[in-house]
Design an enzyme around this catalytic site. Structure first.
Site, short mmCIF file in Angstrom:
data_model
loop_
_atom_site.label_atom_id
_atom_site.label_comp_id
_atom_site.label_asym_id
_atom_site.label_seq_id
_atom_site.Cartn_x
_atom_site.Cartn_y
_atom_site.Cartn_z
N ARG A 9 3.38 -9.63 -5.58
CA ARG A 9 3.77 -10.50 -6.70
C ARG A 9 5.15 -10.73 -7.17
NH1 ARG A 9 -0.36 -6.44 -10.21
NH2 ARG A 9 1.23 -5.20 -9.44
N LYS B 135 -4.76 5.01 3.04
CA LYS B 135 -5.34 6.11 2.27
C LYS B 135 -4.89 5.88 0.70
CE LYS B 135 -2.83 10.04 2.12
NZ LYS B 135 -2.56 10.60 0.90
N ASP C 92 -4.83 7.03 8.37
CA ASP C 92 -4.37 8.29 7.60
C ASP C 92 -3.19 8.89 8.57
OD1 ASP C 92 -3.52 10.79 6.90
OD2 ASP C 92 -5.74 11.66 6.62
N HIS C 93 -2.02 8.89 8.08
CA HIS C 93 -0.79 8.67 9.19
C HIS C 93 -0.79 10.14 9.74
CE1 HIS C 93 0.65 10.18 5.23
NE2 HIS C 93 1.64 10.88 5.99
N LYS D 46 0.53 11.65 14.01
CA LYS D 46 1.50 12.42 14.35
C LYS D 46 1.14 13.19 15.98
CE LYS D 46 2.67 13.85 9.86
NZ LYS D 46 3.79 13.33 9.62
N GLU E 159 3.72 21.34 0.75
CA GLU E 159 4.90 20.32 0.53
C GLU E 159 6.05 21.20 -0.27
OE1 GLU E 159 3.80 16.35 -0.47
OE2 GLU E 159 1.65 17.21 -0.57
N ASP F 164 -6.22 13.98 -2.74
CA ASP F 164 -5.08 13.42 -2.12
C ASP F 164 -4.94 14.20 -0.50
OD1 ASP F 164 -2.71 11.97 -2.17
OD2 ASP F 164 -1.38 13.83 -2.17
N HIS G 240 -6.39 14.58 5.14
CA HIS G 240 -5.53 15.22 6.22
C HIS G 240 -6.37 16.59 6.42
CE1 HIS G 240 -2.77 12.61 5.10
NE2 HIS G 240 -1.87 13.04 4.07
N LYS H 244 1.53 21.62 -3.63
CA LYS H 244 2.91 20.98 -3.96
C LYS H 244 3.65 22.11 -4.51
CE LYS H 244 1.96 16.09 -4.28
NZ LYS H 244 2.85 15.68 -3.46
N1 NAP Z 1 4.69 5.74 0.19
C1 NAP Z 1 4.05 6.61 0.65
O1 NAP Z 1 4.90 7.27 1.60
C2 NAP Z 1 2.87 6.56 1.30
C3 NAP Z 1 2.37 7.37 2.32
C4 NAP Z 1 0.86 7.39 2.94
C5 NAP Z 1 -0.03 6.60 2.13
N2 NAP Z 1 0.49 5.82 1.10
C6 NAP Z 1 -0.44 4.73 0.48
O2 NAP Z 1 0.18 3.39 0.59
C7 NAP Z 1 -0.31 2.60 -0.36
C8 NAP Z 1 1.06 1.90 -0.98
O3 NAP Z 1 1.68 3.08 -1.29
P1 NAP Z 1 3.03 2.98 -2.20
O4 NAP Z 1 3.94 4.15 -2.12
O5 NAP Z 1 3.93 2.00 -1.34
O6 NAP Z 1 2.71 2.25 -3.56
P2 NAP Z 1 3.62 1.46 -4.50
O7 NAP Z 1 4.98 1.35 -4.14
O8 NAP Z 1 3.36 2.08 -5.84
O9 NAP Z 1 2.89 -0.12 -4.47
C9 NAP Z 1 3.07 -0.93 -3.62
C10 NAP Z 1 3.36 -2.20 -4.20
O10 NAP Z 1 1.86 -2.56 -4.55
C11 NAP Z 1 1.95 -3.86 -5.74
N3 NAP Z 1 0.88 -3.31 -6.51
C12 NAP Z 1 -0.41 -3.83 -6.58
N4 NAP Z 1 -1.08 -3.28 -7.57
C13 NAP Z 1 -0.38 -2.40 -8.33
C14 NAP Z 1 -0.50 -1.54 -9.18
N5 NAP Z 1 -1.66 -1.48 -9.94
N6 NAP Z 1 0.51 -0.82 -9.63
C15 NAP Z 1 1.70 -0.70 -8.95
N7 NAP Z 1 1.91 -1.41 -8.03
C16 NAP Z 1 0.83 -2.45 -7.50
C17 NAP Z 1 3.47 -3.71 -6.18
O11 NAP Z 1 4.01 -4.94 -5.67
P3 NAP Z 1 3.99 -5.97 -6.69
O12 NAP Z 1 3.89 -5.75 -8.17
O13 NAP Z 1 5.12 -6.67 -6.26
O14 NAP Z 1 2.81 -6.83 -6.30
C18 NAP Z 1 3.96 -2.45 -5.45
O15 NAP Z 1 5.32 -2.82 -5.10
C19 NAP Z 1 -1.06 3.42 -1.36
O16 NAP Z 1 -2.42 3.44 -1.14
C20 NAP Z 1 -0.72 4.94 -1.08
O17 NAP Z 1 -1.74 5.79 -1.37
C21 NAP Z 1 1.86 5.72 0.68
#
Ligand code: NAP
Length: 505
Positions: free
Chosen positions: A53, A164, A193-194, A198, A232, A251, A256, A356
């Site tokens: 967005r 996930k 699930d990353h 590994k 962690e 989580d 995992h 954690k």
């Molecule tokens: N970060 C990691 O290391 C990691 C690791 C494993 C899995 N994951 C999974 O990957 C997915 C994304 O994780 P992330 O850490 O990248 O998430 P994030 O940074 O919080 O969100 C990614 C993007 O999604 C959009 N978005 C859509 N609906 C939203 C809402 N209700 N609240 C906040 N943002 C929203 C936002 O972009 P706009 O506002 O620009 O649309 C935001 O930049 C999740 O399902 C998470 O569980 C993440």
């Protein structure tokens, strides 16, 4: 298991990353795709569209990604190849849009079509959901309405990779499965699930099934118990708001830890195809002895970290983290005992824990073999000797170690425990590739082996949901542990009650 990274190259495709402005895209996905590009695993005409967005242009999106790629590669001790980045960046595009707007998805469809023509891509498309899970249903529904899901079509292909967590309990997982299956066939859905990407996780099967010395011992006759720890060292940091709705059971345990347990406990698959392997994993999940709500309330150790110290740094408690309610009952640590009620594992307890703000970041599985009889060297005063332990280090310092007994040099019969240690980096001269590299390539070539099938997700939730519900009934049963410790004393008591000890303590 599927071919190694080096032998596969996907057909030309467009990848659409939803949640393009987010942390996962920036820190993991784009660096992993860039690495694949640099290693010549991607087709020349591949293109990536970031969708979210936030207001961005193609150029500003590329510039942001360039900065984060530099950071990310620096952490992995790689240097960015500027020329390679320029070529790769020209294949990255940005499309602004909402997740619940059919018009925006129609515009996305148009952008994909244009790119297909410009870049000579035959229409193959991989949709990657990297948003918070609250947006998953809208995105899938709109992909379907916009004709971008193409259920049942394999040429050109359309696939969806779903991050996930897949649901927050059994009901929500079933509902998300229903929505996903309305738009896509199971073969088109890649639940990621990353952990499964590994190298050491994939090595569990190789260790067991490519070496004759282990598989014969891999059962209740020779194994006393198994421990799985996923620790962690960080607290929740700035992600308290998200984490508080999740907790360690949702989580970490549901995904995992269940994957690790399945790979250790499963029967050898009939073949190395995705479905044969996943069939065996599902059987393990279905063999897990259910933990009733009441048993969960009494027998599962749940705790929150409080003020403490990690690596000499003061770490505030969980309740002090941003956006965590001061009366939160969410667990940041969980420990419990599981039983796989089948012939192979009859009577062998599996002790699982995750948390954690523990003393260090490490995930490992340890297989504790039966003690030898109390005769010869195992008699006092030399014994009792430590039983053999096989440890699989999943992260960091990936490797495998076998603990055994040896005679110390000298005239006396002094027996010492020693370790034979295989370290991934030392043995192969390089760090294992990032899990996302492997998984993205697998999804692009259509290999679902390392992704979770719908019945696997369902079976994992069927096991974990009563535990979550049981814990929720006992509103005050969340214990405390100081940050930097290995959890509350009740976690030690859980395993010590059976005459055993955590290996990491
Ligand atoms: N970060 C990691 O290391 C990691 C690791 C494993 C899995 N994951 C999974 O990957 C997915 C994304 O994780 P992330 O850490 O990248 O998430 P994030 O940074 O919080 O969100 C990614 C993007 O999604 C959009 N978005 C859509 N609906 C939203 C809402 N209700 N609240 C906040 N943002 C929203 C936002 O972009 P706009 O506002 O620009 O649309 C935001 O930049 C999740 O399902 C998470 O569980 C993440």
């Amino acid at each position: 298991m599927s071919d190694p990274l080096t032998t596969r190259k996907p057909e030309p495709f467009v990848m659409v990353v939803f949640g393009a402005s987010g942390d996962l895209t920036r820190r993991k996905l784009i660096p992993a795709i860039f690495q694949l590009w640099c290693q010549n695993h991607l087709p020349e005409s591949a293109a990536i569209i970031g969708y979210s967005r936030s207001e961005k242009t193609d150029e500003s999106f590329r510039a942001e990604l360039c900065d984060s790629i530099r950071d990310s590669l620096k952490c992995q001790q790689h240097i960015i190849d500027d020329a390679a980045w320029e070529t790769f960046a020209s294949r990255i595009f940005y499309q602004r849009g909402a997740y619940d707007s059919p018009e925006d998805f129609a515009a996305l469809g148009q952008r994909i079509k244009t790119l297909n023509v410009e870049r000579n891509v035959p229409g193959n498309c991989m949709h990657y959901l990297a948003t918070p899970p609250t947006a998953f249903a809208d995105i899938i529904t709109n992909l379907n309405s916009a004709g971008l899901a193409r259920k049942g079509q394999s040429d050109p292909w359309s696939r969806i990779v779903i991050e996930k967590p897949f649901g927050t309990d059994l009901q929500s997982a079933l509902e998300l499965n229903r929505i996903a299956r309305e738009a896509f066939d199971e073969e088109q859905i890649f639940r990621i699930d990353h952990y499964l990407g590994k190298e050491t996780v994939q090595n569990i099967m190789v260790l067991r099934l490519a070496n004759s010395i282990f598989e014969h011992l891999w059962c209740h006759d020779y194994i006393d118990h198994i421990q799985i720890t996923a620790a962690e060292s960080l607290g929740v940091g700035s992600r308290g708001g998200y984490y508080d709705k999740s907790g360690a059971l949702r989580d970490m345990v549901q995904n995992h830890l269940m994957h690790l347990l399945c790979l250790v406990a499963m029967e050898p698959p009939v073949t190395l195809t995705a479905d044969a392997i996943r069939d065996e994993k599902v059987k393990v999940l279905r063999s897990l002895r259910p933990i009733s709500q009441q048993c969960a309330a009494n027998g599962v150790v749940r705790a929150q970290y409080t003020l403490g110290e990690i690596d000499g740094q003061e770490t505030p408690g969980y309740l002090q983290a941003d956006n965590v309610p001061e009366d939160s009952n969410t667990e940041t640590f969980v420990a419990f005992k599981a039983h796989v009620d089948n012939w192979r594992w009859s009577g062998v307890p599996f002790y699982l824990r995750t948390g954690k703000a523990l003393p260090r970041r490490c995930t490992e599985i340890s297989i504790h073999f039966e003690p030898i009889p109390q005769i010869l060297f195992n008699r006092p005063p030399a014994g009792p000797l430590r039983p053999n332990v096989l440890t699989i280090r999943v992260q960091p310092d990936e490797g495998i170690a076998l603990e055994f007994q040896a005679k110390a040099p000298g005239p006396a019969m002094n027996i010492k425990p020693l370790e034979m240690d295989f370290g991934y980096r030392e043995s192969f001269g390089q760090a294992p590739p990032e899990a996302y590299q492997r998984l993205l390539l697998d999804a692009a070539v259509g290999d679902a082996t390392l992704f979770t099938r719908s019945d696997e997700v369902q079976a994992a939730w069927e096991f974990v949901t009563p535990v979550i519900e049981g814990c929720a009934c006992e509103a005050n049963n969340v214990l405390q542990y100081p940050a930097g410790s290995w959890g509350p004393k009740e976690a030690d008591e859980l395993i010590e009650a059976d005459g055993k000890q955590w290996r990491l303590k």
